[in-house]
Design a protein around this motif. Sequence first.
Motif, PDB file in Angstrom:
ATOM      1  N   PRO A 308       0.952  -1.214  -0.079  1.00  0.00           N
ATOM      2  CA  PRO A 308       0.068   0.028  -0.044  1.00  0.00           C
ATOM      3  C   PRO A 308       0.748   1.372   0.147  1.00  0.00           C
ATOM      4  O   PRO A 308       1.992   1.409   0.861  1.00  0.00           O
ATOM      5  CB  PRO A 308      -0.646  -0.272   1.418  1.00  0.00           C
ATOM      6  N   VAL A 309       0.523   2.234  -0.855  1.00  0.00           N
ATOM      7  CA  VAL A 309       1.396   3.435  -1.081  1.00  0.00           C
ATOM      8  C   VAL A 309       0.731   4.381  -0.522  1.00  0.00           C
ATOM      9  O   VAL A 309       1.178   5.714   0.037  1.00  0.00           O
ATOM     10  CB  VAL A 309       1.743   3.957  -2.539  1.00  0.00           C
ATOM     11  N   VAL A 310      -0.737   4.561   0.170  1.00  0.00           N
ATOM     12  CA  VAL A 310      -1.354   5.528   0.711  1.00  0.00           C
ATOM     13  C   VAL A 310      -1.809   5.118   2.293  1.00  0.00           C
ATOM     14  O   VAL A 310      -2.522   4.004   2.396  1.00  0.00           O
ATOM     15  CB  VAL A 310      -2.529   6.126   0.169  1.00  0.00           C
ATOM     16  N   THR A 311      -1.450   5.611   3.382  1.00  0.00           N
ATOM     17  CA  THR A 311      -2.086   5.181   4.650  1.00  0.00           C
ATOM     18  C   THR A 311      -3.247   5.787   4.883  1.00  0.00           C
ATOM     19  O   THR A 311      -3.774   6.878   4.301  1.00  0.00           O
ATOM     20  CB  THR A 311      -1.028   5.669   5.812  1.00  0.00           C
ATOM     21  N   HIS A 312      -4.012   5.517   6.099  1.00  0.00           N
ATOM     22  CA  HIS A 312      -5.425   6.029   6.242  1.00  0.00           C
ATOM     23  C   HIS A 312      -5.002   7.359   6.823  1.00  0.00           C
ATOM     24  O   HIS A 312      -5.839   8.380   6.268  1.00  0.00           O
ATOM     25  CB  HIS A 312      -6.061   5.074   7.784  1.00  0.00           C
ATOM     26  N   ALA A 313      -4.009   7.834   7.341  1.00  0.00           N
ATOM     27  CA  ALA A 313      -3.878   9.041   7.821  1.00  0.00           C
ATOM     28  C   ALA A 313      -3.570   9.914   6.646  1.00  0.00           C
ATOM     29  O   ALA A 313      -4.078  11.048   6.540  1.00  0.00           O
ATOM     30  CB  ALA A 313      -2.716   8.919   8.803  1.00  0.00           C
ATOM     31  N   GLN A 314      -2.838   9.511   5.715  1.00  0.00           N
ATOM     32  CA  GLN A 314      -2.538  10.616   4.557  1.00  0.00           C
ATOM     33  C   GLN A 314      -3.856  10.611   3.560  1.00  0.00           C
ATOM     34  O   GLN A 314      -3.956  11.590   3.309  1.00  0.00           O
ATOM     35  CB  GLN A 314      -1.448   9.879   3.644  1.00  0.00           C
ATOM     36  N   GLY A 315      -4.753   9.650   3.476  1.00  0.00           N
ATOM     37  CA  GLY A 315      -5.768   9.729   2.718  1.00  0.00           C
ATOM     38  C   GLY A 315      -6.798  10.721   3.403  1.00  0.00           C
ATOM     39  O   GLY A 315      -7.609  11.166   2.568  1.00  0.00           O
ATOM     40  N   LEU A 316      -7.075  10.396   4.505  1.00  0.00           N
ATOM     41  CA  LEU A 316      -7.904  11.203   5.502  1.00  0.00           C
ATOM     42  C   LEU A 316      -7.486  12.935   5.392  1.00  0.00           C
ATOM     43  O   LEU A 316      -8.148  13.705   5.244  1.00  0.00           O
ATOM     44  CB  LEU A 316      -8.080  11.012   7.080  1.00  0.00           C
ATOM     45  N   ALA A 317      -6.235  12.983   5.598  1.00  0.00           N
ATOM     46  CA  ALA A 317      -5.681  14.458   5.491  1.00  0.00           C
ATOM     47  C   ALA A 317      -5.852  14.934   4.059  1.00  0.00           C
ATOM     48  O   ALA A 317      -6.308  16.190   4.010  1.00  0.00           O
ATOM     49  CB  ALA A 317      -3.936  14.280   5.663  1.00  0.00           C
TER      50      ALA A 317
END
Length: 331
Positions: A308-317
């Motif tokens: 995975p290249v996007v974390t939950h934190a990054q996507g939500l931000a």
Amino acid sequence: MRRLFLTGGSGYVGRNLVRHFVAQGVEVHALARSASACQLLRSLGAQPIEGDLFSPQLHTAMQGCDALIHAAADTQHGLASEAQQLTNVEGTRRVFAAAAQAQVARAVHLSTESVLLDGRPLVNADENHPYPAHPAGGYSASKAHAEQIALAAARTGIQVCVVRPRFVWGRDDTTALPQLLQAVDAGKFAWIGDGRYRTSTTHIGNLVHGIERALLAGKSGQCYFITDADVVEFRTFITNLLATQGRSMTDKAVPRWLVFAVAAISERLALLSGGRWHPPVTRQALATSAVEVTLNIGKARQDLGYAPVVTHAQGLAELAELYRTKTEAAG
């Protein structure tokens, strides 16, 4: 890849696939059913091909393409319908017949974890999990049938594999997030049970990356789950997702047994009405949102080199920043 053929190009996943591959210099030919879809695809850098899954010259449009991504589908979670069966099953059959005739070398069929759902929890499932004897609804059944058609196309010489995401979310979402916002704003949202069951999710960036890895390294005849790195609590994830849009969540909840009972009774009444009445909720919809559904992505990591290249934190931000920018521009 030099040239890619894409179905469902103007949809949520399709738009993001077009942006990704065009940015890499791939010539994307995308099927479009309307003039507005053609215009959108052209603005994203794709070459639109006006037509649908049943166009008689579909194989001609695919000629010269190195690869196919079949992303078009009828994703409605209501009662089973002939229209959904036609699109998901017969449409898939036509697409892969055309690909074989055009001698496309590689293909990825976009499926869903819903092919394994029957309304019961699905816990840390891997790709060996069998199809259920009684699918949750028409969407699950038709997509499972479509998977089998796609995989059978390997016998025609196409190197084809299947990608199964779960709960696609993130930027440019025109499906799940708008529906959630509509329910919350109308005061119609309630937790089923307490909402504290676990779920796998798939950020759109991770799905695009997973599909690319499947095209490049997927083993023909195989299925792959593609999800985010972490399993999350459903209630926490939905709360955080809606917070990015300036909404706070309700504590209103309904018992799980009651919702499933209402769905079962409503579906029977809808059938008796001959389609004149539509149930407020279906067992198909509940199977995806009312119980734990968690997936194991070990096979994708091993076979595809997927990470995975996007974390939950990054996507939500990212969602929060896009909402802030939109709100400031409007105000």
